[in-house]
Write a protein that holds these residues in place. Structure first.
Motif, PDB file in Angstrom:
ATOM      1  N   THR A 102       0.832  -1.206   0.000  1.00 46.76           N
ATOM      2  CA  THR A 102       0.000   0.000   0.000  1.00 46.76           C
ATOM      3  C   THR A 102       0.865   1.254   0.000  1.00 46.76           C
ATOM      4  N   PHE A 103       1.960   1.220   0.761  1.00 46.62           N
ATOM      5  CA  PHE A 103       2.885   2.355   0.809  1.00 46.62           C
ATOM      6  C   PHE A 103       3.444   2.653  -0.578  1.00 46.62           C
ATOM      7  N   LEU A 104       3.848   1.602  -1.295  1.00 46.98           N
ATOM      8  CA  LEU A 104       4.432   1.785  -2.622  1.00 46.98           C
ATOM      9  C   LEU A 104       3.455   2.498  -3.553  1.00 46.98           C
ATOM     10  N   LYS A 105       2.186   2.140  -3.455  1.00 49.83           N
ATOM     11  CA  LYS A 105       1.178   2.732  -4.333  1.00 49.83           C
ATOM     12  C   LYS A 105       0.829   4.146  -3.916  1.00 49.83           C
ATOM     13  N   GLU A 106       0.681   4.374  -2.621  1.00 47.94           N
ATOM     14  CA  GLU A 106       0.213   5.676  -2.144  1.00 47.94           C
ATOM     15  C   GLU A 106       1.309   6.726  -2.110  1.00 47.94           C
ATOM     16  N   HIS A 107       2.530   6.308  -1.821  1.00 46.89           N
ATOM     17  CA  HIS A 107       3.618   7.277  -1.663  1.00 46.89           C
ATOM     18  C   HIS A 107       4.606   7.269  -2.835  1.00 46.89           C
ATOM     19  N   GLY A 108       4.426   6.321  -3.752  1.00 41.91           N
ATOM     20  CA  GLY A 108       5.340   6.207  -4.883  1.00 41.91           C
ATOM     21  C   GLY A 108       4.762   6.733  -6.179  1.00 41.91           C
ATOM     22  N   LEU A 109       5.562   6.689  -7.208  1.00 44.34           N
ATOM     23  CA  LEU A 109       5.192   7.145  -8.544  1.00 44.34           C
ATOM     24  C   LEU A 109       5.736   6.156  -9.575  1.00 44.34           C
ATOM     25  N   THR A 110       5.090   6.100 -10.717  1.00 41.72           N
ATOM     26  CA  THR A 110       5.602   5.325 -11.843  1.00 41.72           C
ATOM     27  C   THR A 110       6.554   6.200 -12.646  1.00 41.72           C
ATOM     28  N   GLY A 111       7.718   5.666 -13.016  1.00 44.63           N
ATOM     29  CA  GLY A 111       8.704   6.464 -13.734  1.00 44.63           C
ATOM     30  C   GLY A 111       8.281   6.798 -15.155  1.00 44.63           C
ATOM     31  N   TRP A 112       8.604   8.020 -15.606  1.00 43.71           N
ATOM     32  CA  TRP A 112       8.230   8.435 -16.960  1.00 43.71           C
ATOM     33  C   TRP A 112       9.325   9.244 -17.671  1.00 43.71           C
ATOM     34  N   ALA A 113      10.429   9.511 -17.000  1.00 41.75           N
ATOM     35  CA  ALA A 113      11.442  10.403 -17.572  1.00 41.75           C
ATOM     36  C   ALA A 113      12.454   9.636 -18.422  1.00 41.75           C
ATOM     37  N   PRO A 114      12.996  10.289 -19.455  1.00 46.16           N
ATOM     38  CA  PRO A 114      14.041   9.649 -20.261  1.00 46.16           C
ATOM     39  C   PRO A 114      15.319   9.484 -19.461  1.00 46.16           C
ATOM     40  N   THR A 115      16.120   8.491 -19.827  1.00 44.47           N
ATOM     41  CA  THR A 115      17.365   8.197 -19.099  1.00 44.47           C
ATOM     42  C   THR A 115      18.467   9.152 -19.533  1.00 44.47           C
ATOM     43  N   GLN A 116      18.287  10.411 -19.208  1.00 41.95           N
ATOM     44  CA  GLN A 116      19.259  11.443 -19.580  1.00 41.95           C
ATOM     45  C   GLN A 116      20.122  11.843 -18.383  1.00 41.95           C
ATOM     46  N   GLY A 117      20.343  10.901 -17.462  1.00 39.19           N
ATOM     47  CA  GLY A 117      21.211  11.170 -16.318  1.00 39.19           C
ATOM     48  C   GLY A 117      20.565  12.069 -15.299  1.00 39.19           C
ATOM     49  N   HIS A 118      20.856  13.358 -15.385  1.00 36.04           N
ATOM     50  CA  HIS A 118      20.349  14.342 -14.423  1.00 36.04           C
ATOM     51  C   HIS A 118      18.862  14.621 -14.597  1.00 36.04           C
ATOM     52  N   ILE A 119      18.319  14.398 -15.797  1.00 40.25           N
ATOM     53  CA  ILE A 119      16.929  14.764 -16.094  1.00 40.25           C
ATOM     54  C   ILE A 119      15.919  14.003 -15.228  1.00 40.25           C
ATOM     55  N   PRO A 120      16.043  12.685 -15.053  1.00 37.07           N
ATOM     56  CA  PRO A 120      15.047  11.981 -14.244  1.00 37.07           C
ATOM     57  C   PRO A 120      15.252  12.094 -12.737  1.00 37.07           C
ATOM     58  N   SER A 121      16.303  12.751 -12.284  1.00 36.82           N
ATOM     59  CA  SER A 121      16.705  12.694 -10.881  1.00 36.82           C
ATOM     60  C   SER A 121      15.828  13.551  -9.969  1.00 36.82           C
ATOM     61  N   GLY A 122      14.602  13.096  -9.745  1.00 39.64           N
ATOM     62  CA  GLY A 122      13.696  13.758  -8.806  1.00 39.64           C
ATOM     63  C   GLY A 122      12.877  14.894  -9.379  1.00 39.64           C
ATOM     64  N   VAL A 123      13.490  15.730 -10.224  1.00 39.16           N
ATOM     65  CA  VAL A 123      12.861  16.987 -10.653  1.00 39.16           C
ATOM     66  C   VAL A 123      11.646  16.845 -11.574  1.00 39.16           C
ATOM     67  N   PRO A 124      11.444  15.729 -12.313  1.00 40.78           N
ATOM     68  CA  PRO A 124      10.266  15.679 -13.190  1.00 40.78           C
ATOM     69  C   PRO A 124       8.938  15.806 -12.458  1.00 40.78           C
ATOM     70  N   PHE A 125       8.914  15.509 -11.161  1.00 44.82           N
ATOM     71  CA  PHE A 125       7.653  15.560 -10.422  1.00 44.82           C
ATOM     72  C   PHE A 125       7.329  16.955  -9.894  1.00 44.82           C
ATOM     73  N   ILE A 126       8.271  17.879  -9.916  1.00 41.91           N
ATOM     74  CA  ILE A 126       8.045  19.183  -9.280  1.00 41.91           C
ATOM     75  C   ILE A 126       6.871  19.920  -9.903  1.00 41.91           C
ATOM     76  N   GLY A 127       6.728  19.860 -11.220  1.00 44.39           N
ATOM     77  CA  GLY A 127       5.598  20.513 -11.873  1.00 44.39           C
ATOM     78  C   GLY A 127       4.269  19.940 -11.415  1.00 44.39           C
ATOM     79  N   PHE A 128       4.187  18.608 -11.377  1.00 45.91           N
ATOM     80  CA  PHE A 128       2.956  17.949 -10.926  1.00 45.91           C
ATOM     81  C   PHE A 128       2.692  18.232  -9.444  1.00 45.91           C
ATOM     82  N   ALA A 129       3.750  18.201  -8.629  1.00 48.45           N
ATOM     83  CA  ALA A 129       3.593  18.460  -7.200  1.00 48.45           C
ATOM     84  C   ALA A 129       3.069  19.875  -6.963  1.00 48.45           C
ATOM     85  N   ARG A 130       3.617  20.834  -7.693  1.00 50.01           N
ATOM     86  CA  ARG A 130       3.158  22.225  -7.560  1.00 50.01           C
ATOM     87  C   ARG A 130       1.669  22.328  -7.856  1.00 50.01           C
TER      88      ARG A 130
END
Length: 512
Positions: free
Chosen positions: A412-440
């Motif tokens: 339940t924790f994994l589903k409620e507190h986690g996210l499915t990955g969607w960012a390209p493997t561009q090193g720094h690009i997927p590192s946490g920041v893709p969710f900031i827009g959605f979180a805002r």
């Protein structure tokens, strides 16, 4: 007082020919096994722009689909078509290769980009119609040269070719005859990063609803290095991109930390704003050509498209607290310090459990965690597994160890507190920041209270240390407090008047 996230921009650039000609996996293969089957098969695994637009994770990255909507489609999307296939999204766009090549020429300040005049003529109108490319940028576009000149530069002068539909349409020249740091390869790599950063900046400014002149400082956190033989990584990508994007009141600098770079940069930016050093700071990064097709050997072997066919870019704008936008809570910071070590339990402890414990919080008090958000469609066929899911399992295990969670509650924790990955493997690009827009957006809508952004980096790749790295911070729904940023003229007048009245009243009391 904490700074706030004012706006974000997220862009992808479809670069199929750069996969073949510039991705490190392919350039290495061309050296060690030029006649091998892989290079022969790869072109048939390259996706069309239309396929890239219809890919669920790509539409999620630019904000046309949410992470929850993506997760509802299952755990693989390579054979699914997204119902939304728009080029433009809530946060940015997916730019086609031909327009991006012209944008690279616009971003060129030293006449190293040469384009075939027929190619420029064929695609200039499309770029000119772009809602964010203004006249000042279009004025920088050169009409082009004869294709024979481009061919000479590539064949005789070590220039890096620019291709479209496997046809030579331009090149990037070397900027120095013997300096490897200014070779055509490095110039191409750096111009790609700069150009995708510029595009991200333009979208972030539009989305934040501010004037370009309000941005006072820019921090670039990509994974490239800009300099010459006397200062290999001297920079400055930040100021270079700001110049082209028209941020005329901005200065800036570069921050590097491999994949953890964006997290470091956002903490720095938030601190600068909170300290009052600058009122508006932007963090930005462009994409990385080296990682195009990085896992394509495994994709081709398994009959899949070469899914790493897009460059990524992002920009995030932080301003003084306005009482509305989500805050970057500087009181909750996770740090992987020199003495932490590289054991997974120690890493998660330093980045997640320890900073929350210092703030009197449990792991379960955070609504959503955003660690490395790589798209599992890309990583699983390559044997790297589902990277976000692996992180969430470690966080959940830490919560169980600390007594914050019962073991049977982990799914339940994994589903409620986690996210499915969607960012390209561009090193720094997927590192946490893709969710900031959605979180805002979720916090502004009252659907989310807290999110922890986790950046992790592999410092050992530079062969200077065996250390790992990581930084985390918490974004929270605004408490309603507002940073006035000083005292207005009217407030000064009122303070003087009040002081005068108090003084007069004191005198009257003395006379009595």
């Amino acid at each position: 007082m904490n700074s706030v996230v004012k706006g974000t921009g997220y862009v992808l650039v479809h670069t199929p020919d750069m996969v073949i000609h510039n991705g490190t996996t392919q350039t290495t293969e061309r050296i060690v096994n030029p006649d091998g089957e892989y290079l022969k098969e790869l072109p048939s695994h390259i996706r069309s722009y239309e396929d890239v637009l219809a890919y669920w994770p790509n539409q999620t990255y630019i904000g046309n689909q949410t992470p929850d909507e993506l997760a509802a489609q299952g755990d693989t999307w390579v054979d699914k078509k997204c119902p939304v296939t728009d080029r433009h999204g809530k946060y940015g766009e997916i730019m086609p290769q031909e327009e991006f090549i012209l944008l690279m020429q616009i971003c060129d300040c030293f006449d190293v980009v040469k384009l075939d005049k027929d190619f420029v003529a064929a695609h200039k109108a499309a770029l000119e119609a772009h809602p964010l490319i203004d006249a000042s940028m279009m004025e920088r576009l050169v009409e082009g040269v004869e294709l024979s000149e481009v061919e000479h530069l590539v064949n005789e002068e070590h220039a890096e070719g620019l291709y479209h539909h496997d046809k030579l349409v331009g090149c990037v020249k070397r900027a120095h005859d013997i300096d490897v740091n200014l070779s055509a390869h490095v110039m191409h790599e750096n111009l790609v990063s700069k150009s995708s950063s510029v595009l991200s900046i333009l979208h972030a400014v539009k989305n934040a609803g501010i004037d370009k002149g309000e941005i006072e400082y820019v921090i670039d956190c990509c994974e490239e290095a800009c300099g010459d033989m006397n200062q290999r990584g001297g920079g400055n990508f930040a100021k270079a991109a700001a110049e082209i994007a028209g941020l005329m009141n901005a200065t800036g600098s570069d921050t590097r930390g491999f994949c953890a770079g964006p997290a470091h940069a956002i903490v720095e930016a938030a601190s600068l704003v909170a300290a009052g050093t600058y009122q508006t700071v932007m963090v930005t990064a462009g994409g990385c050509t080296a990682k195009l097709g990085m896992n394509a050997k495994d994709h081709v072997k398994k009959g899949l498209p070469a899914l790493e066919d897009v460059l990524g870019g992002f920009a995030i704008i932080l301003t003084k607290n306005d009482g509305v936008n989500p805050e970057v809570d500087l009181s909750i910071l996770g740090r992987h310090v020199v003495g932490t070590g590289s054991a997974p339990q120690a890493v998660i402890g330093s980045l997640v459990a320890d900073p929350l414990a210092r703030a009197g919080l449990k792991i379960t008090d955070i609504d959503k965690f955003s660690p490395e958000m790589q798209n599992p469609d890309i990583t699983k066929p390559a044997g790297a597994g589902d990277v976000p899911l692996a992180n969430y399992k470690m966080i959940a295990a830490m919560a169980v160890k600390n007594g914050d969670l019962d073991k049977k509650e982990m799914p339940t924790f994994l589903k409620e507190h986690g996210l499915t990955g969607w960012a390209p493997t561009q090193g720094h690009i997927p590192s946490g920041v893709p969710f900031i827009g959605f979180a805002r957006d979720a916090m502004l809508e009252g659907k989310l209270n807290t999110a922890m952004i986790i950046g992790k980096g592999s410092l050992f790749l530079g062969r200077m240390t065996n250390l790992f790295d990581g930084v985390s911070f918490v974004i929270r729904k605004n408490t309603g407090s507002q940073d006035e940023g000083g005292v207005s003229q009217e407030q000064v007048k009122k303070l003087i008047a009040d002081a005068f009245r108090q003084f007069a009243a004191g005198l009257a009391g003395d006379e009595e």
